[in-house]
Every structure is written in structure tokens, then in C-alpha cells.
Write a protein that holds these residues in place. Structure first.
Motif, PDB file in Angstrom:
ATOM      1  N   GLY A 136       0.674  -1.105   0.103  1.00 31.31           N
ATOM      2  CA  GLY A 136       0.033  -0.056  -0.138  1.00 31.31           C
ATOM      3  C   GLY A 136       0.950   1.233  -0.191  1.00 31.31           C
ATOM      4  N   GLY A 137       2.063   1.024  -0.053  1.00 31.35           N
ATOM      5  CA  GLY A 137       2.667   2.480  -0.083  1.00 31.35           C
ATOM      6  C   GLY A 137       3.284   2.834   1.111  1.00 31.35           C
ATOM      7  N   VAL A 138       3.611   4.150   1.414  1.00 29.86           N
ATOM      8  CA  VAL A 138       4.290   4.618   2.615  1.00 29.86           C
ATOM      9  C   VAL A 138       3.355   5.673   3.118  1.00 29.86           C
ATOM     10  N   LEU A 139       3.286   5.581   4.490  1.00 33.51           N
ATOM     11  CA  LEU A 139       2.382   6.639   5.280  1.00 33.51           C
ATOM     12  C   LEU A 139       3.116   7.946   5.469  1.00 33.51           C
ATOM     13  N   PRO A 191       5.833   2.530   6.614  1.00 32.93           N
ATOM     14  CA  PRO A 191       5.124   1.669   5.708  1.00 32.93           C
ATOM     15  C   PRO A 191       3.656   1.360   6.166  1.00 32.93           C
ATOM     16  N   SER A 192       2.786   1.401   5.282  1.00 33.95           N
ATOM     17  CA  SER A 192       1.287   1.157   5.639  1.00 33.95           C
ATOM     18  C   SER A 192       1.268  -0.397   5.560  1.00 33.95           C
TER      19      SER A 192
END
Length: 105
Positions: free
Chosen positions: A32-35, A40-41
Motif C-alpha cells: 500500500g505504499g508509505v504513510l 510503511p502502511s
């Protein structure tokens, strides 16, 4: 205040017997990508897809040349698009692994 109770609620799979399963020949897992802040999400996307072979002429023996394939872009039809937390994706992995282990015996 009462203590929380563990409750069991029966469930079942509501299957449509007339629904034909979709063939799956491709799959993809994407994080899900990076917060914000760089963490990391904890989400994953799982896609299932199907590719139909292209209708190519070929020569009299059925062979296709690289020139005929140049620029060819074959779409993958998405037949399932799912969102999982990492923990649930691991649970799915373990369930599939256990099933395949049983099938191998």
C-alpha cells in the motif's frame, strides 16, 4: 460494567450455483505504499486477472515472428481486486500452503 464475552455467530458462504468461476492466469500483490512520516502502511492489494491469447496469423507452420509481436500490448482482464491487511494476507498464505501440503500427500 460487564466483562466482554466471546460470542460465536454462525456464518455460511452464500454461493450462487449458476455463477461460472472466472479463469485466473495472472496475479499481482502490491503493498500500500508509505504513510506520511515514512512508515510503511499495513495494507496490500491482491489482483487476479486473465489473459486471452492474441489472435495472430503466423506463417503456414503457425510460427510468429518477433516483428509481428513488436508493439503488441495484451490487456489483462481483472477478475478480482482485493484489499488485505498484512496479517490477513499472511493468513491467506498459510491457508493456501496448508491446502497445497494436503494435496501433495
Amino acid at each position: 460494567m460487564r466483562a466482554p464475552e466471546n460470542l460465536w455467530v454462525p456464518t455460511y458462504w452464500a454461493m450462487n450455483p449458476a455463477q461460472v468461476p472466472d479463469p485466473v492466469s495472472r496475479f499481482m500483490v502490491q503493498g500500500g505504499g508509505v504513510l506520511p512520516g515514512g512508515a510503511p502502511s499495513d495494507e496490500c492489494y491482491l489482483l487476479f486477472g486473465s489473459v486471452r491469447p492474441p489472435a495472430l496469423q503466423g506463417d503456414q507452420n503457425g510460427y510468429v515472428t518477433s516483428e509481428e509481436l513488436e508493439g503488441l500490448n495484451i490487456p489483462i482482464s481483472v477478475v478480482g481486486n482485493f484489499f488485505f491487511t498484512t496479517a490477513r494476507l499472511r493468513e491467506l498464505r498459510d491457508m493456501i500452503s496448508a491446502f497445497l501440503d494436503d494435496e501433495d500427500q
